[in-house]
Design a protein around this motif. Structure first.
Motif, PDB file in Angstrom:
ATOM      1  N   LEU A  94       0.585  -1.247   0.096  1.00  0.00           N
ATOM      2  CA  LEU A  94       0.092  -0.053  -0.005  1.00  0.00           C
ATOM      3  C   LEU A  94       0.700   1.331  -0.157  1.00  0.00           C
ATOM      4  O   LEU A  94       0.341   2.179  -0.157  1.00  0.00           O
ATOM      5  CB  LEU A  94      -1.010  -0.014   1.225  1.00  0.00           C
ATOM      6  CG  LEU A  94      -1.718  -1.070   1.353  1.00  0.00           C
ATOM      7  CD1 LEU A  94      -2.756  -1.180   2.755  1.00  0.00           C
ATOM      8  CD2 LEU A  94      -2.957  -1.077   0.364  1.00  0.00           C
ATOM      9  N   GLY A  95       2.058   1.309   0.142  1.00  0.00           N
ATOM     10  CA  GLY A  95       3.129   2.358   0.316  1.00  0.00           C
ATOM     11  C   GLY A  95       4.187   2.309   1.170  1.00  0.00           C
ATOM     12  O   GLY A  95       4.237   1.191   1.970  1.00  0.00           O
ATOM     13  N   THR A  96       5.123   3.054   0.920  1.00  0.00           N
ATOM     14  CA  THR A  96       6.387   3.012   1.673  1.00  0.00           C
ATOM     15  C   THR A  96       6.724   4.699   1.976  1.00  0.00           C
ATOM     16  O   THR A  96       6.799   5.265   1.127  1.00  0.00           O
ATOM     17  CB  THR A  96       7.623   2.377   1.099  1.00  0.00           C
ATOM     18  OG1 THR A  96       7.296   1.052   0.759  1.00  0.00           O
ATOM     19  CG2 THR A  96       8.877   2.372   2.019  1.00  0.00           C
ATOM     20  N   THR A  97       6.793   4.732   3.163  1.00  0.00           N
ATOM     21  CA  THR A  97       7.211   6.178   3.665  1.00  0.00           C
ATOM     22  C   THR A  97       8.648   6.098   4.316  1.00  0.00           C
ATOM     23  O   THR A  97       8.790   5.369   5.363  1.00  0.00           O
ATOM     24  CB  THR A  97       6.208   6.722   4.506  1.00  0.00           C
ATOM     25  OG1 THR A  97       4.721   6.601   3.984  1.00  0.00           O
ATOM     26  CG2 THR A  97       6.382   8.324   4.913  1.00  0.00           C
ATOM     27  N   ILE A  98       9.379   6.854   4.095  1.00  0.00           N
ATOM     28  CA  ILE A  98      10.754   7.224   4.789  1.00  0.00           C
ATOM     29  C   ILE A  98      10.815   8.332   5.344  1.00  0.00           C
ATOM     30  O   ILE A  98      10.746   9.383   4.653  1.00  0.00           O
ATOM     31  CB  ILE A  98      12.106   7.048   3.614  1.00  0.00           C
ATOM     32  CG1 ILE A  98      11.802   5.693   2.780  1.00  0.00           C
ATOM     33  CG2 ILE A  98      13.274   7.201   4.026  1.00  0.00           C
ATOM     34  CD1 ILE A  98      12.725   5.728   1.498  1.00  0.00           C
ATOM     35  N   PHE A  99      11.174   8.134   6.562  1.00  0.00           N
ATOM     36  CA  PHE A  99      11.604   9.396   7.709  1.00  0.00           C
ATOM     37  C   PHE A  99      13.153   9.467   7.740  1.00  0.00           C
ATOM     38  O   PHE A  99      13.825   8.519   8.164  1.00  0.00           O
ATOM     39  CB  PHE A  99      11.053   9.417   8.930  1.00  0.00           C
ATOM     40  CG  PHE A  99       9.421   9.413   8.641  1.00  0.00           C
ATOM     41  CD1 PHE A  99       8.709  10.404   8.717  1.00  0.00           C
ATOM     42  CD2 PHE A  99       8.610   8.086   8.609  1.00  0.00           C
ATOM     43  CE1 PHE A  99       7.357  10.598   8.516  1.00  0.00           C
ATOM     44  CE2 PHE A  99       7.210   8.149   8.332  1.00  0.00           C
ATOM     45  CZ  PHE A  99       6.564   9.340   8.300  1.00  0.00           C
ATOM     46  N   ARG A 100      13.756  10.546   7.102  1.00  0.00           N
ATOM     47  CA  ARG A 100      15.321  10.716   7.165  1.00  0.00           C
ATOM     48  C   ARG A 100      15.605  11.266   8.561  1.00  0.00           C
ATOM     49  O   ARG A 100      14.761  11.776   9.072  1.00  0.00           O
ATOM     50  CB  ARG A 100      15.687  11.466   5.974  1.00  0.00           C
ATOM     51  CG  ARG A 100      15.750  10.509   4.984  1.00  0.00           C
ATOM     52  CD  ARG A 100      16.230  11.319   3.624  1.00  0.00           C
ATOM     53  NE  ARG A 100      16.159  10.511   2.488  1.00  0.00           N
ATOM     54  CZ  ARG A 100      15.365  10.059   1.688  1.00  0.00           C
ATOM     55  NH1 ARG A 100      14.034  10.054   2.163  1.00  0.00           N
ATOM     56  NH2 ARG A 100      15.640   9.004   0.558  1.00  0.00           N
ATOM     57  N   PRO A 101      16.675  10.980   8.939  1.00  0.00           N
ATOM     58  CA  PRO A 101      17.373  11.424  10.246  1.00  0.00           C
ATOM     59  C   PRO A 101      17.043  13.279  10.243  1.00  0.00           C
ATOM     60  O   PRO A 101      17.136  13.609   9.479  1.00  0.00           O
ATOM     61  CB  PRO A 101      18.767  11.190  10.531  1.00  0.00           C
ATOM     62  CG  PRO A 101      19.161  10.254   9.508  1.00  0.00           C
ATOM     63  CD  PRO A 101      18.032  10.252   8.396  1.00  0.00           C
ATOM     64  N   SER A 102      16.541  13.460  11.550  1.00  0.00           N
ATOM     65  CA  SER A 102      16.132  14.881  11.720  1.00  0.00           C
ATOM     66  C   SER A 102      17.239  15.763  12.375  1.00  0.00           C
ATOM     67  O   SER A 102      17.267  17.081  12.204  1.00  0.00           O
ATOM     68  CB  SER A 102      14.769  14.793  12.662  1.00  0.00           C
ATOM     69  OG  SER A 102      15.364  14.264  14.081  1.00  0.00           O
ATOM     70  N   GLY A 103      18.352  15.200  12.691  1.00  0.00           N
ATOM     71  CA  GLY A 103      19.203  15.899  13.435  1.00  0.00           C
ATOM     72  C   GLY A 103      20.656  15.409  13.082  1.00  0.00           C
ATOM     73  O   GLY A 103      20.776  14.141  12.579  1.00  0.00           O
TER      74      GLY A 103
END
Length: 190
Positions: free
Chosen positions: A49-58
């Motif tokens: 159904l989908g893939t979401t990538i959250f990259r490092p924030s700091g």
């Protein structure tokens, strides 16, 4: 997920997998190529159904959070047990530290926290408000569009159609959008 595991049909519900990976020092470019490749490979799987990538924030946080969503636990298991997935595991071992993964089902899966290594959900009142907003938007729209066509139907078939559309839209369209739009409110930075 254990390849020998077999899910009963009544437990074959939609799932979200939150994977946390940290690239090995000096392997950032290779890790990004791995992410692109596995995302594309997963997107071709049945029920994806989908893939979401959250990259490092700091600068201190090197963790990437990747959300994979599947329509059924059995489709996730099929992907996890595939030869292609095994090849991606081998590539990941070269460019990243071992993964941490959490499988979520039910309403909590809509509210998986992207910046957390363990499952943590917003307060129930916030989840309820976002779900209510989603249902309100869908029901209002459906009443405007469908009711002129189906108002003469018997209550049961009308309700079956109506609720089926609401559940499908909530699961695959509205909740992914609303949780993204309200992410800052649902999961404020501590």
């Amino acid at each position: 997920m254990n390849p020998e595991e077999r899910m009963p049909d009544d437990d074959d519900e939609p799932v979200t997998v939150l994977v946390t990976r940290r690239p090995i020092a000096g392997m950032q470019r290779e890790f990004e190529a791995y992410l692109h490749g596995i995302t594309e490979a997963a997107s071709k799987q049945p029920g994806h159904l989908g893939t979401t990538i959250f990259r490092p924030s700091g600068t201190k946080d090197r963790a990437y959070r990747i959300l994979f969503r599947f329509d059924k636990r059995s489709n996730l298991a099929r992907w996890e047990q595939s030869e292609e997935r095994e090849q991606w595991r081998e590539r990941a071992a070269v460019v990243s530290e071992p993964r941490e993964a959490v499988v979520e089902t039910g309403l909590e899966a809509w509210f998986t926290v992207p910046n957390c290594d363990v499952p943590a959900h917003p307060p129930k009142v916030k989840m309820a408000l976002v779900v209510w907003l989603g249902i309100f938007l869908i029901v209002t729209t459906l009443m405007l569009i469908l009711m002129p066509w189906i108002s003469h139907w018997h209550l049961i078939p009308r309700t079956l159609l109506f609720t089926g559309i609401v559940v499908a839209l909530m699961t695959w369209v509205v909740m992914p959008l609303l949780t993204r739009w309200f992410a800052g409110w649902l999961h404020p930075k501590r």
